[in-house]
Design a protein around this motif. Structure first.
Motif, PDB file in Angstrom:
ATOM      1  N   ALA A  64       8.863  -7.674  -3.875  1.00  0.00           N
ATOM      2  CA  ALA A  64       8.850  -7.734  -2.413  1.00  0.00           C
ATOM      3  C   ALA A  64       9.192  -6.380  -1.804  1.00  0.00           C
ATOM      4  CB  ALA A  64       9.820  -8.801  -1.921  1.00  0.00           C
ATOM      5  N   LYS A  65      10.143  -5.661  -2.399  1.00  0.00           N
ATOM      6  CA  LYS A  65      10.507  -4.334  -1.879  1.00  0.00           C
ATOM      7  C   LYS A  65       9.321  -3.381  -1.928  1.00  0.00           C
ATOM      8  CE  LYS A  65      14.476  -3.983  -4.269  1.00  0.00           C
ATOM      9  NZ  LYS A  65      15.662  -3.331  -4.850  1.00  0.00           N
ATOM     10  N   PHE A  66       8.635  -3.334  -3.064  1.00  0.00           N
ATOM     11  CA  PHE A  66       7.507  -2.417  -3.185  1.00  0.00           C
ATOM     12  C   PHE A  66       6.311  -2.878  -2.359  1.00  0.00           C
ATOM     13  CE2 PHE A  66       9.894  -0.835  -6.848  1.00  0.00           C
ATOM     14  CZ  PHE A  66       9.811   0.529  -6.595  1.00  0.00           C
ATOM     15  N   THR A  67       6.110  -4.177  -2.240  1.00  0.00           N
ATOM     16  CA  THR A  67       5.036  -4.688  -1.394  1.00  0.00           C
ATOM     17  C   THR A  67       5.306  -4.316   0.059  1.00  0.00           C
ATOM     18  OG1 THR A  67       4.679  -6.524  -2.923  1.00  0.00           O
ATOM     19  CG2 THR A  67       3.754  -6.754  -0.721  1.00  0.00           C
ATOM     20  N   PHE A  68       6.560  -4.428   0.492  1.00  0.00           N
ATOM     21  CA  PHE A  68       6.927  -4.050   1.856  1.00  0.00           C
ATOM     22  C   PHE A  68       6.640  -2.570   2.106  1.00  0.00           C
ATOM     23  CE2 PHE A  68      10.032  -2.477   4.948  1.00  0.00           C
ATOM     24  CZ  PHE A  68       9.640  -3.208   6.050  1.00  0.00           C
ATOM     25  N   VAL A  69       6.957  -1.720   1.144  1.00  0.00           N
ATOM     26  CA  VAL A  69       6.698  -0.287   1.298  1.00  0.00           C
ATOM     27  C   VAL A  69       5.197  -0.036   1.455  1.00  0.00           C
ATOM     28  CG1 VAL A  69       6.777   1.943   0.101  1.00  0.00           C
ATOM     29  CG2 VAL A  69       8.791   0.458   0.118  1.00  0.00           C
ATOM     30  N   TRP A  70       4.378  -0.687   0.622  1.00  0.00           N
ATOM     31  CA  TRP A  70       2.926  -0.518   0.720  1.00  0.00           C
ATOM     32  C   TRP A  70       2.417  -1.021   2.070  1.00  0.00           C
ATOM     33  CZ3 TRP A  70      -0.909   1.707  -2.203  1.00  0.00           C
ATOM     34  CH2 TRP A  70      -0.522   2.241  -3.424  1.00  0.00           C
ATOM     35  N   VAL A  71       2.887  -2.188   2.517  1.00  0.00           N
ATOM     36  CA  VAL A  71       2.446  -2.726   3.820  1.00  0.00           C
ATOM     37  C   VAL A  71       2.820  -1.756   4.929  1.00  0.00           C
ATOM     38  CG1 VAL A  71       2.892  -4.536   5.527  1.00  0.00           C
ATOM     39  CG2 VAL A  71       2.463  -5.161   3.167  1.00  0.00           C
TER      40      VAL A  71
END
Length: 172
Positions: free
Chosen positions: A48-55
């Protein structure tokens, strides 16, 4: 050019929506496993942390492409059109310099340094996860170059002010 730009805009919006849907699913699964099963899923928090960064980084590129980013141009709007053009060119060039040096070059170096570093919870390396910065930097570079080209072209319209506020004032 407009067809390629429209394709890029639509592709980025689709990717951002898909990643946001993934982020919601990851957080929902994390909450479910933590509160209902009392056995939190360790990998979902990291994902979720890395997905948030990409978003976030792709969303910034979309916002810059649509000129929906935060701009304080109340002073620039008061300048004559020729000075508005110069102010825009300076702003685009300085932003472009930061994006190229910090995000594209720096992000690529960071990603390459961590390319072999294993992530303890995800099946990706840290370098692969860090690619968000240079990818976003390249996208921002493309949009900034488009804006710069428009500012230098004969089609430059200048800052028109807030059209919505002008329409509302006229309606009253």
């Amino acid at each position: 050019m407009t067809t390629a730009r429209r394709w890029l805009d639509n592709t980025l919006r689709t990717i951002c929506v898909a990643l946001f849907g993934l982020l919601v699913a990851l957080v929902a699964w994390q909450v479910f496993t933590r509160l209902v099963l009392s056995q939190p899923s360790a990998w979902t928090e990291e994902a979720a942390k890395f997905t948030f960064v990409w978003v976030m980084l792709i969303g910034i590129a979309i916002a810059v492409g649509e000129k929906a980013d935060v701009v304080m141009d109340f002073l620039v709007e008061k300048l004559p059109k020729s000075l508005q053009r110069i102010a825009d060119i300076i702003a685009y060039l300085s932003t472009l310099a930061f994006v190229v040096f910090a995000m594209v070059i720096g992000g690529t170096e960071l990603s390459m340094l961590a390319w072999e570093q294993k992530n303890a919870l995800l099946p990706l390396t840290q370098g692969q996860l860090y690619l968000a910065m240079p990818v976003s930097g390249v996208l921002l570079t493309v949009y900034l170059l488009i804006h710069l080209a428009n500012a230098m072209s004969s089609r430059y319209e200048g800052h028109l002010g807030d059209v919505d506020e002008d329409l509302e004032a006229a309606a009253l």
